[in-house]
Design a protein around this motif. Sequence first.
Motif, PDB file in Angstrom:
ATOM      1  N   ASN A 109       0.992  -1.205  -0.070  1.00 27.92           N
ATOM      2  CA  ASN A 109       0.113   0.074  -0.006  1.00 27.92           C
ATOM      3  C   ASN A 109       0.844   1.023  -0.149  1.00 27.92           C
ATOM      4  OD1 ASN A 109      -2.817  -1.294   0.035  1.00 27.92           O
ATOM      5  ND2 ASN A 109      -2.585  -1.668   2.385  1.00 27.92           N
ATOM      6  N   VAL A 110       1.958   1.205  -0.598  1.00 27.61           N
ATOM      7  CA  VAL A 110       3.068   2.473  -0.717  1.00 27.61           C
ATOM      8  C   VAL A 110       3.348   2.625  -1.814  1.00 27.61           C
ATOM      9  CG1 VAL A 110       5.097   3.311   0.222  1.00 27.61           C
ATOM     10  CG2 VAL A 110       3.725   1.775   1.775  1.00 27.61           C
ATOM     11  N   VAL A 111       3.580   1.515  -2.807  1.00 21.74           N
ATOM     12  CA  VAL A 111       4.182   1.941  -3.976  1.00 21.74           C
ATOM     13  C   VAL A 111       3.361   0.873  -5.076  1.00 21.74           C
ATOM     14  CG1 VAL A 111       6.416   2.778  -3.654  1.00 21.74           C
ATOM     15  CG2 VAL A 111       6.141   0.426  -4.206  1.00 21.74           C
ATOM     16  N   TRP A 112       3.263   1.404  -6.347  1.00 16.90           N
ATOM     17  CA  TRP A 112       2.463   0.579  -7.284  1.00 16.90           C
ATOM     18  C   TRP A 112       3.468   0.384  -8.647  1.00 16.90           C
ATOM     19  CZ3 TRP A 112       2.384   3.295 -12.097  1.00 16.90           C
ATOM     20  CH2 TRP A 112       2.055   4.467 -12.105  1.00 16.90           C
ATOM     21  N   GLU A 113       3.209  -0.793  -9.147  1.00 18.89           N
ATOM     22  CA  GLU A 113       4.075  -1.125 -10.523  1.00 18.89           C
ATOM     23  C   GLU A 113       3.176  -1.086 -11.408  1.00 18.89           C
ATOM     24  OE1 GLU A 113       5.946  -4.947  -9.380  1.00 18.89           O
ATOM     25  OE2 GLU A 113       7.340  -3.898  -8.201  1.00 18.89           O
ATOM     26  N   GLY A 114       3.971  -0.853 -12.597  1.00 20.05           N
ATOM     27  CA  GLY A 114       3.143  -0.473 -14.012  1.00 20.05           C
ATOM     28  C   GLY A 114       3.859  -0.917 -15.162  1.00 20.05           C
ATOM     29  N   ARG A 115       3.141  -1.170 -16.085  1.00 22.25           N
ATOM     30  CA  ARG A 115       3.915  -1.694 -17.335  1.00 22.25           C
ATOM     31  C   ARG A 115       3.348  -1.304 -18.560  1.00 22.25           C
ATOM     32  NH1 ARG A 115       2.963  -7.758 -19.528  1.00 22.25           N
ATOM     33  NH2 ARG A 115       3.095  -7.253 -21.861  1.00 22.25           N
ATOM     34  N   MET A 116       4.292  -0.568 -19.478  1.00 24.73           N
ATOM     35  CA  MET A 116       4.098  -0.025 -20.712  1.00 24.73           C
ATOM     36  C   MET A 116       4.266  -1.003 -21.823  1.00 24.73           C
ATOM     37  SD  MET A 116       5.387   3.454 -22.516  1.00 24.73           S
ATOM     38  CE  MET A 116       6.819   2.775 -22.935  1.00 24.73           C
ATOM     39  N   ASP A 117       3.587  -1.279 -22.984  1.00 22.75           N
ATOM     40  CA  ASP A 117       3.946  -1.963 -24.146  1.00 22.75           C
ATOM     41  C   ASP A 117       3.595  -0.810 -25.300  1.00 22.75           C
ATOM     42  OD1 ASP A 117       4.895  -4.253 -23.009  1.00 22.75           O
ATOM     43  OD2 ASP A 117       2.675  -4.639 -22.780  1.00 22.75           O
ATOM     44  N   CYS A 118       4.491  -0.859 -26.456  1.00 23.30           N
ATOM     45  CA  CYS A 118       4.307  -0.222 -27.555  1.00 23.30           C
ATOM     46  C   CYS A 118       4.323  -1.056 -28.771  1.00 23.30           C
ATOM     47  CB  CYS A 118       5.448   0.857 -27.433  1.00 23.30           C
ATOM     48  SG  CYS A 118       5.561   2.053 -26.348  1.00 23.30           S
ATOM     49  N   THR A 119       3.531  -0.972 -29.559  1.00 26.08           N
ATOM     50  CA  THR A 119       3.266  -1.714 -30.735  1.00 26.08           C
ATOM     51  C   THR A 119       3.177  -0.762 -32.043  1.00 26.08           C
ATOM     52  OG1 THR A 119       0.902  -1.954 -30.326  1.00 26.08           O
ATOM     53  CG2 THR A 119       2.563  -3.645 -29.512  1.00 26.08           C
ATOM     54  N   VAL A 120       3.444  -1.325 -33.238  1.00 26.55           N
ATOM     55  CA  VAL A 120       2.864  -0.621 -34.358  1.00 26.55           C
ATOM     56  C   VAL A 120       2.244  -1.749 -35.328  1.00 26.55           C
ATOM     57  CG1 VAL A 120       4.604   0.915 -34.429  1.00 26.55           C
ATOM     58  CG2 VAL A 120       5.120  -1.176 -35.345  1.00 26.55           C
ATOM     59  N   GLU A 121       1.327  -1.466 -36.025  1.00 23.75           N
ATOM     60  CA  GLU A 121       0.750  -2.471 -36.928  1.00 23.75           C
ATOM     61  C   GLU A 121       1.209  -2.267 -38.428  1.00 23.75           C
ATOM     62  OE1 GLU A 121      -3.791  -3.651 -38.386  1.00 23.75           O
ATOM     63  OE2 GLU A 121      -3.484  -2.597 -36.519  1.00 23.75           O
ATOM     64  N   ARG A 122       1.666  -3.216 -38.900  1.00 24.26           N
ATOM     65  CA  ARG A 122       2.020  -3.597 -40.499  1.00 24.26           C
ATOM     66  C   ARG A 122       1.418  -4.246 -41.074  1.00 24.26           C
ATOM     67  NH1 ARG A 122       7.752  -3.077 -38.068  1.00 24.26           N
ATOM     68  NH2 ARG A 122       8.146  -0.759 -37.641  1.00 24.26           N
ATOM     69  N   ALA A 123       0.763  -4.025 -42.321  1.00 21.26           N
ATOM     70  CA  ALA A 123       0.027  -5.018 -43.024  1.00 21.26           C
ATOM     71  C   ALA A 123      -0.943  -5.916 -42.298  1.00 21.26           C
ATOM     72  CB  ALA A 123       0.975  -5.968 -43.973  1.00 21.26           C
ATOM     73  N   GLY A 124      -1.599  -5.447 -41.039  1.00 18.90           N
ATOM     74  CA  GLY A 124      -2.359  -6.199 -40.417  1.00 18.90           C
ATOM     75  C   GLY A 124      -1.653  -6.958 -39.347  1.00 18.90           C
ATOM     76  N   VAL A 125      -0.373  -6.978 -39.085  1.00 24.80           N
ATOM     77  CA  VAL A 125       0.240  -7.673 -38.248  1.00 24.80           C
ATOM     78  C   VAL A 125       0.964  -6.815 -37.061  1.00 24.80           C
ATOM     79  CG1 VAL A 125       2.429  -8.975 -37.581  1.00 24.80           C
ATOM     80  CG2 VAL A 125       1.178  -9.344 -39.936  1.00 24.80           C
ATOM     81  N   VAL A 126       0.488  -7.089 -35.670  1.00 25.48           N
ATOM     82  CA  VAL A 126       0.855  -6.175 -34.574  1.00 25.48           C
ATOM     83  C   VAL A 126       2.055  -6.565 -34.304  1.00 25.48           C
ATOM     84  CG1 VAL A 126       0.262  -5.407 -31.983  1.00 25.48           C
ATOM     85  CG2 VAL A 126      -1.477  -5.771 -33.809  1.00 25.48           C
ATOM     86  N   VAL A 127       3.295  -5.440 -34.440  1.00 27.23           N
ATOM     87  CA  VAL A 127       4.660  -5.655 -34.055  1.00 27.23           C
ATOM     88  C   VAL A 127       4.985  -4.854 -32.700  1.00 27.23           C
ATOM     89  CG1 VAL A 127       7.194  -5.326 -34.974  1.00 27.23           C
ATOM     90  CG2 VAL A 127       5.152  -5.761 -36.420  1.00 27.23           C
TER      91      VAL A 127
END
Length: 278
Positions: free
Chosen positions: A222-240
Amino acid sequence: MTTSLARPRYDGANIRTWVGFRQFLALAEEAVLGWFRERGLGPHRLYHDHGAELSVVDVSARLPAVLEVDDEVRAEAEPLGGGRFRVTLTAERASGRAVVLVGKVAVALVGGDGVPEVARQAAGGYPPAPEPLADDSGFAWTWRARYFHCHFSDRVQHAAYVRALEEVVDRYLADRGRSVGTLLRDRGWIPVVSRVRVRLLADAHMEEDVRTGFAVTDVLKNVVWEGRMDCTVERAGVVVPVATATIQHGYALTRGPGAGTLARLDEATAAALTGGAA
């Protein structure tokens, strides 16, 4: 080992006179660039004389103390092999020099025929990339990779993802009814980041749309929180997947008998941050 002196940029002093985590990581990056420049192999010479692009691909850091805007920082960069460096930042305090960052920085040299792209160099020696966050697990924001997010006229640079992490956290907190401004005004809570890691997984290119997902994954004591970020791009219908990051975040009290200590997260705040009712 290379030792250099630097100061945080003034634009990073957003809350009182403390600078944010982005400035810590920028100083760590500069420490490693200083190691190359000291040996006559700065980015300009590598690019124009050798056709190689020096790219930061991974920065992980622990931030044990605050950094003030007027601090003169001593940065030490020690090579570990394989393009990896140990970086330590210290600043002068009344009791002596204090460690403000301990971390590791990985770089890759990219360019020329047959030289692997950042994606493959960044992946070497690291665990597999995590699956991107599901659409219903947190918050998503999409930004256009402008020229000022890139270097060498094409690829999105590491520092752009650090900025993306800074912004997506701010957007996430506002979306959960716990914006930085609200907590500052109502409770006198100042955001404090104690750990952060930002890692490239693949190349994103100028003028692609980068989808950035973020979620709080845990609340510790109850003191700190942890978080996560993910970055993607889409090329020709494929998520990279192109980048991933983790952050450990808390709040320091600025008023009352507990001023200077970490705030305890009440149940409502913890629930809002992790996806419960605000």
